[in-house]
Design a protein around this motif. Structure first.
Motif, PDB file in Angstrom:
ATOM      1  N   CYS A  58      44.480  50.255  19.941  1.00  0.00           N
ATOM      2  CA  CYS A  58      45.790  49.593  20.064  1.00  0.00           C
ATOM      3  C   CYS A  58      45.884  48.314  19.250  1.00  0.00           C
ATOM      4  N   GLY A  59      44.932  48.047  18.381  1.00  0.00           N
ATOM      5  CA  GLY A  59      44.972  46.837  17.566  1.00  0.00           C
ATOM      6  C   GLY A  59      44.873  45.588  18.423  1.00  0.00           C
ATOM      7  N   ASP A  60      45.788  44.648  18.206  1.00  0.00           N
ATOM      8  CA  ASP A  60      45.752  43.372  18.916  1.00  0.00           C
ATOM      9  C   ASP A  60      46.514  43.391  20.236  1.00  0.00           C
ATOM     10  N   VAL A  61      46.887  44.561  20.724  1.00  0.00           N
ATOM     11  CA  VAL A  61      47.610  44.660  21.990  1.00  0.00           C
ATOM     12  C   VAL A  61      46.637  44.688  23.168  1.00  0.00           C
ATOM     13  N   ALA A  62      45.635  45.528  23.101  1.00  0.00           N
ATOM     14  CA  ALA A  62      44.694  45.670  24.213  1.00  0.00           C
ATOM     15  C   ALA A  62      43.502  44.735  24.002  1.00  0.00           C
ATOM     16  N   GLY A  63      43.188  43.954  25.031  1.00  0.00           N
ATOM     17  CA  GLY A  63      42.093  43.003  24.935  1.00  0.00           C
ATOM     18  C   GLY A  63      41.062  43.202  26.028  1.00  0.00           C
ATOM     19  N   ALA A  64      39.944  42.523  25.878  1.00  0.00           N
ATOM     20  CA  ALA A  64      38.927  42.557  26.933  1.00  0.00           C
ATOM     21  C   ALA A  64      39.513  41.993  28.231  1.00  0.00           C
ATOM     22  N   MET A  65      40.222  40.875  28.122  1.00  0.00           N
ATOM     23  CA  MET A  65      40.937  40.276  29.257  1.00  0.00           C
ATOM     24  C   MET A  65      42.351  39.991  28.785  1.00  0.00           C
ATOM     25  N   ALA A  66      43.344  40.260  29.637  1.00  0.00           N
ATOM     26  CA  ALA A  66      44.725  40.087  29.193  1.00  0.00           C
ATOM     27  C   ALA A  66      45.647  39.703  30.343  1.00  0.00           C
ATOM     28  N   VAL A  67      46.697  38.967  29.974  1.00  0.00           N
ATOM     29  CA  VAL A  67      47.818  38.663  30.865  1.00  0.00           C
ATOM     30  C   VAL A  67      49.071  38.990  30.056  1.00  0.00           C
ATOM     31  N   VAL A  68      49.816  40.007  30.511  1.00  0.00           N
ATOM     32  CA  VAL A  68      50.930  40.518  29.715  1.00  0.00           C
ATOM     33  C   VAL A  68      52.172  40.649  30.594  1.00  0.00           C
ATOM     34  N   SER A  69      53.289  40.102  30.124  1.00  0.00           N
ATOM     35  CA  SER A  69      54.554  40.188  30.850  1.00  0.00           C
ATOM     36  C   SER A  69      55.479  41.170  30.146  1.00  0.00           C
ATOM     37  N   LEU A  70      55.800  42.256  30.858  1.00  0.00           N
ATOM     38  CA  LEU A  70      56.720  43.259  30.328  1.00  0.00           C
ATOM     39  C   LEU A  70      58.117  43.093  30.935  1.00  0.00           C
ATOM     40  N   HIS A  71      58.188  42.739  32.204  1.00  0.00           N
ATOM     41  CA  HIS A  71      59.471  42.711  32.919  1.00  0.00           C
ATOM     42  C   HIS A  71      59.870  41.309  33.387  1.00  0.00           C
ATOM     43  N   ASP A  72      59.505  40.279  32.638  1.00  0.00           N
ATOM     44  CA  ASP A  72      59.872  38.906  32.974  1.00  0.00           C
ATOM     45  C   ASP A  72      59.323  38.441  34.320  1.00  0.00           C
ATOM     46  N   THR A  73      58.264  39.033  34.769  1.00  0.00           N
ATOM     47  CA  THR A  73      57.584  38.568  35.974  1.00  0.00           C
ATOM     48  C   THR A  73      56.920  37.229  35.674  1.00  0.00           C
ATOM     49  N   ALA A  74      56.955  36.311  36.619  1.00  0.00           N
ATOM     50  CA  ALA A  74      56.211  35.054  36.494  1.00  0.00           C
ATOM     51  C   ALA A  74      54.748  35.351  36.810  1.00  0.00           C
ATOM     52  N   LEU A  75      53.882  35.100  35.860  1.00  0.00           N
ATOM     53  CA  LEU A  75      52.444  35.326  36.013  1.00  0.00           C
ATOM     54  C   LEU A  75      51.786  33.951  36.021  1.00  0.00           C
ATOM     55  N   ARG A  76      51.118  33.594  37.141  1.00  0.00           N
ATOM     56  CA  ARG A  76      50.585  32.233  37.199  1.00  0.00           C
ATOM     57  C   ARG A  76      49.370  32.129  38.122  1.00  0.00           C
ATOM     58  N   ASP A  77      48.618  31.058  37.871  1.00  0.00           N
ATOM     59  CA  ASP A  77      47.443  30.748  38.686  1.00  0.00           C
ATOM     60  C   ASP A  77      46.460  31.916  38.681  1.00  0.00           C
ATOM     61  N   ILE A  78      46.007  32.245  37.481  1.00  0.00           N
ATOM     62  CA  ILE A  78      45.089  33.360  37.272  1.00  0.00           C
ATOM     63  C   ILE A  78      43.775  32.806  36.726  1.00  0.00           C
ATOM     64  N   ILE A  79      42.669  33.207  37.346  1.00  0.00           N
ATOM     65  CA  ILE A  79      41.352  32.722  36.945  1.00  0.00           C
ATOM     66  C   ILE A  79      40.477  33.896  36.524  1.00  0.00           C
ATOM     67  N   PHE A  80      39.877  33.777  35.345  1.00  0.00           N
ATOM     68  CA  PHE A  80      38.840  34.681  34.868  1.00  0.00           C
ATOM     69  C   PHE A  80      37.569  33.828  34.842  1.00  0.00           C
ATOM     70  N   GLU A  81      36.583  34.168  35.661  1.00  0.00           N
ATOM     71  CA  GLU A  81      35.416  33.291  35.812  1.00  0.00           C
ATOM     72  C   GLU A  81      34.115  34.092  35.828  1.00  0.00           C
ATOM     73  N   ASP A  82      33.146  33.589  35.086  1.00  0.00           N
ATOM     74  CA  ASP A  82      31.837  34.241  35.008  1.00  0.00           C
ATOM     75  C   ASP A  82      31.980  35.701  34.569  1.00  0.00           C
ATOM     76  N   ILE A  83      32.603  35.869  33.409  1.00  0.00           N
ATOM     77  CA  ILE A  83      32.828  37.194  32.830  1.00  0.00           C
ATOM     78  C   ILE A  83      31.907  37.340  31.614  1.00  0.00           C
ATOM     79  N   ARG A  84      31.185  38.449  31.567  1.00  0.00           N
ATOM     80  CA  ARG A  84      30.299  38.754  30.459  1.00  0.00           C
ATOM     81  C   ARG A  84      30.838  39.982  29.728  1.00  0.00           C
ATOM     82  N   ILE A  85      31.159  39.802  28.453  1.00  0.00           N
ATOM     83  CA  ILE A  85      31.717  40.884  27.638  1.00  0.00           C
ATOM     84  C   ILE A  85      30.612  41.384  26.716  1.00  0.00           C
ATOM     85  N   GLU A  86      30.132  42.606  26.972  1.00  0.00           N
ATOM     86  CA  GLU A  86      29.037  43.147  26.173  1.00  0.00           C
ATOM     87  C   GLU A  86      29.521  43.732  24.852  1.00  0.00           C
ATOM     88  N   HIS A  87      30.697  44.371  24.861  1.00  0.00           N
ATOM     89  CA  HIS A  87      31.223  44.930  23.616  1.00  0.00           C
ATOM     90  C   HIS A  87      32.713  45.182  23.766  1.00  0.00           C
TER      91      HIS A  87
END
Length: 180
Positions: A58-87
């Motif tokens: 998907c190119g630059d659309v799909a990521g290892a970690m993502a926050v994406v708004s499709l329907h104008d939802t308020a997305l807030r107070d999100i924590i990504f912590e102690d995440i290890r990305i192997e590939h």
């Protein structure tokens, strides 16, 4: 059609996902948002997660970690912590607004949308490529605010500057902080 006000959509709140191993063959590894119609998605925590593989076409659309708004939802107070990305073959982090995703049309609502108060704490890329991370607001009614990175490592080395983490910020982004 879009609701007249946010009260027509229920909130999604107070979710913690921790102590997991994830593998994604063709999409985002860990994501909040997209195909959700909610008044707000808030107080979401992802902690102590090994993302073994996240491959996508998907190119630059799909990521290892993502926050994406499709329907104008308020997305807030999100924590990504102690995440290890192997590939991961896509961006290591991605936050953006979109009019459609994977053929699913989104809605623009009168109140607009927001992505704010995102914390990326103790994130490590342990293998694979270091792809860029993106913060992409949409317009003055669809902004990204207050993204904080606290501790980021690539191949065991602490990264001190956002440019070395390949952060790309578009318009309508404010309040970005980096603590390397």
């Amino acid at each position: 059609s879009a609701p007249k006000d946010k009260s027509e959509w229920s909130p999604i709140q107070d979710i913690t996902v921790e102590n997991c191993v994830f593998w994604s063959d063709n999409n985002n590894g860990i994501i909040v948002g997209t195909e959700t119609r909610a008044s707000v998605i808030e107080r979401i925590v992802f902690r102590n997660i090994d993302l073994v593989k996240c491959s996508n076409t998907c190119g630059d659309v799909a990521g290892a970690m993502a926050v994406v708004s499709l329907h104008d939802t308020a997305l807030r107070d999100i924590i990504f912590e102690d995440i290890r990305i192997e590939h991961a073959t896509g961006p290591w982090f991605n936050a953006f607004f979109t009019d459609s995703i994977f053929g699913i049309p989104g809605m623009r609502c009168p109140w607009g949308g927001s992505i704010r108060n995102i914390t990326l704490r103790n994130i490590s890329i342990t293998g694979g490529p270091l792809r860029p991370a993106y913060l992409r607001g949409y317009d003055q009614n669809h902004t990204i605010e207050n993204v904080c990175v606290e501790g980021f490592q690539v191949y065991g080395q602490e990264i001190k500057e956002p440019r070395d983490a390949r952060f790309v910020m578009g318009e309508f982004v404010s309040g970005f902080t980096w603590h390397g």
